[in-house]
Design a protein around this motif. Structure first.
Motif, PDB file in Angstrom:
ATOM      1  N   ALA A  58       0.562  -1.321  -0.202  1.00 46.25           N
ATOM      2  CA  ALA A  58      -0.140   0.073   0.287  1.00 46.25           C
ATOM      3  C   ALA A  58       0.955   0.523   0.082  1.00 46.25           C
ATOM      4  N   GLY A  59       2.077   0.985   1.137  1.00 46.90           N
ATOM      5  CA  GLY A  59       2.766   2.602   0.593  1.00 46.90           C
ATOM      6  C   GLY A  59       3.351   2.902  -0.713  1.00 46.90           C
ATOM      7  N   ILE A  60       3.946   1.350  -1.009  1.00 48.50           N
ATOM      8  CA  ILE A  60       4.562   1.844  -2.643  1.00 48.50           C
ATOM      9  C   ILE A  60       3.741   2.470  -3.082  1.00 48.50           C
ATOM     10  N   LEU A  61       2.483   1.756  -3.197  1.00 46.81           N
ATOM     11  CA  LEU A  61       0.815   2.240  -4.323  1.00 46.81           C
ATOM     12  C   LEU A  61       1.335   3.745  -3.953  1.00 46.81           C
ATOM     13  N   ALA A  62       0.855   4.478  -2.587  1.00 47.22           N
ATOM     14  CA  ALA A  62       0.809   5.566  -2.309  1.00 47.22           C
ATOM     15  C   ALA A  62       1.874   6.268  -2.816  1.00 47.22           C
ATOM     16  N   SER A  63       2.782   6.325  -2.188  1.00 46.81           N
ATOM     17  CA  SER A  63       3.985   6.790  -2.990  1.00 46.81           C
ATOM     18  C   SER A  63       4.215   7.395  -4.660  1.00 46.81           C
ATOM     19  N   ILE A  79      12.217   9.445   1.807  1.00 48.31           N
ATOM     20  CA  ILE A  79      11.967   9.531   3.332  1.00 48.31           C
ATOM     21  C   ILE A  79      10.693   8.590   3.202  1.00 48.31           C
ATOM     22  N   ALA A  80      10.001   8.719   2.658  1.00 46.63           N
ATOM     23  CA  ALA A  80       8.905   7.334   3.493  1.00 46.63           C
ATOM     24  C   ALA A  80       9.435   5.950   3.720  1.00 46.63           C
ATOM     25  N   MET A  81       9.714   5.563   1.794  1.00 49.00           N
ATOM     26  CA  MET A  81       9.702   4.008   1.729  1.00 49.00           C
ATOM     27  C   MET A  81      10.953   4.054   2.919  1.00 49.00           C
ATOM     28  N   THR A  82      11.899   5.473   3.359  1.00 46.77           N
ATOM     29  CA  THR A  82      12.571   4.323   4.676  1.00 46.77           C
ATOM     30  C   THR A  82      12.015   4.346   6.000  1.00 46.77           C
ATOM     31  N   PHE A  83      11.433   5.190   5.940  1.00 44.72           N
ATOM     32  CA  PHE A  83      10.522   5.613   7.094  1.00 44.72           C
ATOM     33  C   PHE A  83       9.506   4.026   7.031  1.00 44.72           C
ATOM     34  N   ARG A  84       8.908   3.628   6.459  1.00 43.03           N
ATOM     35  CA  ARG A  84       7.780   2.182   5.906  1.00 43.03           C
ATOM     36  C   ARG A  84       8.877   0.911   6.461  1.00 43.03           C
ATOM     37  N   ILE A  85      10.562   1.047   5.500  1.00 37.07           N
ATOM     38  CA  ILE A  85      10.177  -0.166   5.695  1.00 37.07           C
ATOM     39  C   ILE A  85      11.105  -0.071   7.359  1.00 37.07           C
ATOM     40  N   ILE A 107      11.887   5.526  15.383  1.00 36.81           N
ATOM     41  CA  ILE A 107      12.922   4.820  15.018  1.00 36.81           C
ATOM     42  C   ILE A 107      13.395   5.294  13.265  1.00 36.81           C
ATOM     43  N   GLY A 108      12.128   4.620  13.045  1.00 37.65           N
ATOM     44  CA  GLY A 108      11.530   5.251  11.320  1.00 37.65           C
ATOM     45  C   GLY A 108      11.990   6.832  10.830  1.00 37.65           C
ATOM     46  N   THR A 109      11.562   7.607  11.157  1.00 39.14           N
ATOM     47  CA  THR A 109      11.857   9.076  11.277  1.00 39.14           C
ATOM     48  C   THR A 109      12.974   8.979  11.322  1.00 39.14           C
ATOM     49  N   VAL A 110      13.602   8.787  12.602  1.00 43.14           N
ATOM     50  CA  VAL A 110      15.580   9.148  13.208  1.00 43.14           C
ATOM     51  C   VAL A 110      16.110   8.449  11.383  1.00 43.14           C
ATOM     52  N   VAL A 111      15.696   7.107  11.044  1.00 47.05           N
ATOM     53  CA  VAL A 111      16.251   6.656  10.187  1.00 47.05           C
ATOM     54  C   VAL A 111      16.044   7.611   8.804  1.00 47.05           C
ATOM     55  N   ALA A 112      15.550   7.897   8.648  1.00 45.99           N
ATOM     56  CA  ALA A 112      14.782   8.202   6.822  1.00 45.99           C
ATOM     57  C   ALA A 112      16.150  10.043   6.456  1.00 45.99           C
ATOM     58  N   ARG A 113      15.737  10.493   7.885  1.00 49.64           N
ATOM     59  CA  ARG A 113      16.026  11.412   8.177  1.00 49.64           C
ATOM     60  C   ARG A 113      18.383  12.003   7.778  1.00 49.64           C
TER      61      ARG A 113
END
Length: 166
Positions: A58-63, A79-85, A107-113
């Motif tokens: 769903a995230g891939i489709l949304a992106s 950013i979004a895909m890093t957060f999602r994974i 944690i997802g946000t920190v890694v994405a940043r």
């Protein structure tokens, strides 16, 4: 391998549209360059209730939808895909307990940043500082959202519909 049912396809499409709509809504924080996507706590709640595989699809489709509409660019997708994974992976690996859900989004946000800082060749400190209000909002709202999705999912299960494989 499990065959996809029409139910699965419809659910993923609905989740993708929900992520895309909330991903397009950006709440300004007040600090220049910082904005919060409403989809972050919703995404973690979706991963907790509907599973990592459905959430990631769903995230891939949304992106893809947001990119084709011109709302997101390649950096937004990174950013979004890093957060999602990362956030979805944490939920998939460690379960759906309260501490896990509260920590998965930040944690997802920190890694994405950090990934964004590497991509742009800039220090990660300012990027992380600007993300603190959004991480706090995500941590505070993910549990109530998870409970809402849980009720919806349980209600759907009670009204069992025919699920035929394609």
């Amino acid at each position: 391998m499990k065959k996809w049912t029409t139910y699965d396809l419809a659910l993923i499409a609905l989740l993708a549209s929900f992520i895309a709509i909330t991903g397009a809504i950006k709440i300004p924080i007040g600090i220049p360059g910082s904005e919060f996507q409403l989809s972050a706590p919703i995404a973690v709640a979706i991963a907790a209730i509907f599973g990592f595989k459905r959430y990631l699809l769903a995230g891939i489709l949304a992106s893809l939808i947001l990119f084709l509409l011109g709302i997101h660019n390649l950096l937004n997708i990174e950013i979004a895909m890093t957060f999602r994974i990362v956030a979805g992976g944490i939920v998939a690996l460690f379960g759906t307990s309260l501490p896990v859900l509260i920590l998965a989004g930040p944690i997802g946000t920190v890694v994405a940043r950090f990934v964004l800082a590497i991509t742009l060749g800039v220090p990660s400190g300012p990027l992380l500082l600007a993300a603190i209000p959004g991480m706090t909002f995500t941590a505070l709202t993910v549990w109530p959202l998870k409970e809402v999705f849980k009720k919806i999912s349980e209600k759907q299960r009670r009204h069992h519909h025919v699920k035929r494989a394609l």
